[in-house]
Design a protein around this motif. Structure first.
Motif, short mmCIF file in Angstrom:
data_model
loop_
_atom_site.label_atom_id
_atom_site.label_comp_id
_atom_site.label_asym_id
_atom_site.label_seq_id
_atom_site.Cartn_x
_atom_site.Cartn_y
_atom_site.Cartn_z
N VAL A 225 -27.97 -108.90 -92.29
CA VAL A 225 -27.73 -108.15 -91.05
C VAL A 225 -27.69 -109.06 -89.83
O VAL A 225 -28.57 -109.91 -89.65
N LEU A 226 -26.69 -108.87 -88.99
CA LEU A 226 -26.64 -109.56 -87.69
C LEU A 226 -26.85 -108.53 -86.58
O LEU A 226 -26.13 -107.54 -86.49
N ASN A 227 -27.86 -108.78 -85.76
CA ASN A 227 -28.17 -107.88 -84.64
C ASN A 227 -27.88 -108.62 -83.34
O ASN A 227 -28.59 -109.55 -82.97
N THR A 228 -26.80 -108.22 -82.66
CA THR A 228 -26.42 -108.93 -81.43
C THR A 228 -26.96 -108.18 -80.21
O THR A 228 -27.17 -106.98 -80.26
N PHE A 229 -27.17 -108.90 -79.11
CA PHE A 229 -27.79 -108.33 -77.89
C PHE A 229 -29.11 -107.67 -78.31
O PHE A 229 -29.38 -106.51 -77.99
N SER A 230 -29.90 -108.43 -79.05
CA SER A 230 -30.99 -107.82 -79.83
C SER A 230 -32.23 -107.49 -79.02
O SER A 230 -33.11 -106.79 -79.50
N TYR A 231 -32.36 -108.02 -77.80
CA TYR A 231 -33.49 -107.70 -76.91
C TYR A 231 -34.82 -107.95 -77.62
O TYR A 231 -35.14 -109.09 -77.92
N THR A 247 -32.30 -110.84 -91.68
CA THR A 247 -31.75 -110.40 -90.39
C THR A 247 -31.61 -111.61 -89.47
O THR A 247 -32.39 -112.55 -89.55
N THR A 248 -30.60 -111.54 -88.61
CA THR A 248 -30.41 -112.54 -87.57
C THR A 248 -30.31 -111.81 -86.24
O THR A 248 -29.45 -110.93 -86.08
N SER A 249 -31.19 -112.13 -85.32
CA SER A 249 -31.19 -111.48 -84.01
C SER A 249 -30.71 -112.48 -82.98
O SER A 249 -31.19 -113.61 -82.94
N ASP A 275 -34.06 -114.90 -88.86
CA ASP A 275 -33.57 -115.79 -87.80
C ASP A 275 -33.63 -115.08 -86.45
O ASP A 275 -33.13 -113.95 -86.32
N ILE A 276 -34.23 -115.74 -85.50
CA ILE A 276 -34.26 -115.21 -84.13
C ILE A 276 -33.66 -116.30 -83.24
O ILE A 276 -34.20 -117.40 -83.15
#
Ligand code: SAH
Length: 400
Positions: A225-231, A247-249, A275-276
């Protein structure tokens, strides 16, 4: 009432307001030459002098105030506010009783009868957002009404009526016992850290509750999962709990790193397995493309407007190209969750951005499902732009 001033609604608009459109548009009314004091009560009449409704004057980036009654005999006083708030609280009784969800919206402006402010609940704490000086002039009514209708640990407030509707930084504590932040709230059983006295954003956007849940329950299992603009990583936490393989934030703000670790940790997830990344999403896309990285599930939840070093993102203008970049790093049959809170365009237009992005990429797609605001973000049919949230689950179907 002597403290109400008559304001004429132009002929062309009279019907719109009779039917219940709540926002006072600049072009719809004839305002007096002298500047109106914020919070002035207005008795709206048509050009023949016939009563239409009662409103208050409150300048915000959206319009000049809100219509709050269509009843000539209503007096806009403490008891008027109290009735609206009581009804709103009653409306959320199911959420109040839900032990798994302890953060939700209690009062949603015009959707609950009075535009210009919202109230959110965070495990016993109440947060009021004021969107104009005009509505803020009624704050005593709102606060005493909260005292009448609910038990609270404390009330906090944010003033969002600085220049261009910006947040005004100050101590936000109003009443009760000061909180020890972060407080931990639950959403469908998942923990989140909330800071009520630390700037405009508190750590979680409550309007995405249903989307986060469905990602955990139906989309995340086994997925990269890629979470963009992840705050603060809220979507990543739900995806990880739903069994995402990884997951990648990605978020530009330095604060996002520690806050994402905090939310992972609050839910017993080993953050080191995820990944953050603190970076510009647009830069990250280039990097991912270069490295031939691709993802099974990509979450896109950009702000409507954002300025980064290199360029300014405006959802209404740039969403299509954001989608095109996303498509190129999404696996075949992978899912893109495209979200926007931009009130400048509706769902139909949003879908046209999606269509255009896939066409220009020469790739087929399938719309799987769509979401808008959850029930506690009450909206009214006369004010479509109040239902600002648009979320599409799109499956990439491979090349044409
Ligand atoms: N999706 C989040 C909320 C996003 S708020 C959630 O569900 O909680 C918008 C976020 O976008 C902010 O944290 C801001 O720092 C980030 N942002 C704005 N412009 C950006 C950019 N160009 N690249 C990466 N992040 C950006």
């Amino acid at each position: 009432m002597s403290n109400e001033i008559n304001i004429t609604v132009r002929n062309k608009y009279a019907n719109k307001y009779r039917k219940g459109y709540p926002l006072i548009l600049k072009e719809a009314v004839v305002l007096p030459k002298t500047l109106l004091v914020e919070g002035t009560l207005m008795r709206l009449i048509d050009e023949k002098g016939k009563f239409i409704g009662k409103a208050y004057y409150g300048k915000q980036n959206k319009g000049y105030g809100w219509v709050i009654s269509h009843n000539e005999s209503d007096t806009i006083d403490a008891s008027f506010f109290d009735r609206k708030l009581k009804k709103a609280v009653k409306n959320r009784s199911k959420l109040y009783q839900d032990d798994e969800t302890t953060a939700f919206r209690v009062f949603n402006g015009e959707g609950d009868g009075i535009g210009g402010f919202t109230i959110d609940y965070f495990d016993g704490y109440y947060l009021i957002n004021w969107y104009s000086e005009g509505i803020f002039s009624f704050s005593d009514y709102v606060i005493s009404s909260l005292e009448n209708n609910v038990d609270f640990k404390a009330i906090y407030q944010k003033k969002r009526f600085g220049k261009q509707g910006q947040y005004i930084k100050e101590d936000e504590f109003v009443k009760g016992e000061r909180g020890d932040f972060p407080i931990i709230v639950k959403e469908n059983g998942v923990n989140f850290a909330v800071y009520l006295n630390e700037g405009a954003m508190v750590g979680i956007f409550l309007d995405q509750r249903e989307v986060r849940r469905i990602i955990r329950d139906q989309y995340a299992y086994g997925k990269n999962v890629l979470n963009t603009f992840s705050y603060t990583g809220a979507f990543s936490v739900f995806a990880a709990l739903g069994g995402a393989s990884q997951t990648t934030s990605v978020d530009l703000a330095n604060r996002s790193y520690a806050k994402t670790i905090e939310n992972f940790s609050l839910n017993g997830i080993d953050y080191e397995a995820h990944d953050i990344i603190v970076d510009d999403v647009f830069k990250y896309f280039k990097y991912a493309n270069r490295k031939n990285k691709s993802f099974d599930l990509v979450i896109l939840d950009p702000p409507s407007f954002a300025r980064s070093k290199k360029f300014t993102f405006r959802a209404e203008k740039d969403y299509t190209s954001l989608l095109k970049e996303t498509i190129s790093i999404t696996e075949d049959r992978g899912i893109i969750v495209a979200s926007t809170n931009c009130s400048k365009f509706n769902m139909k237009k949003f879908k046209s951005f999606v269509d255009q992005a896939f066409k220009e990429s020469d790739i087929n797609y399938k719309l799987i499902e769509e979401y808008s605001l959850p029930e506690d973000y009450k909206t009214i049919s006369q004010f479509k732009e109040g239902n600002y949230l648009k979320v599409l689950f799109i499956q990439k179907q491979g090349g044409k």
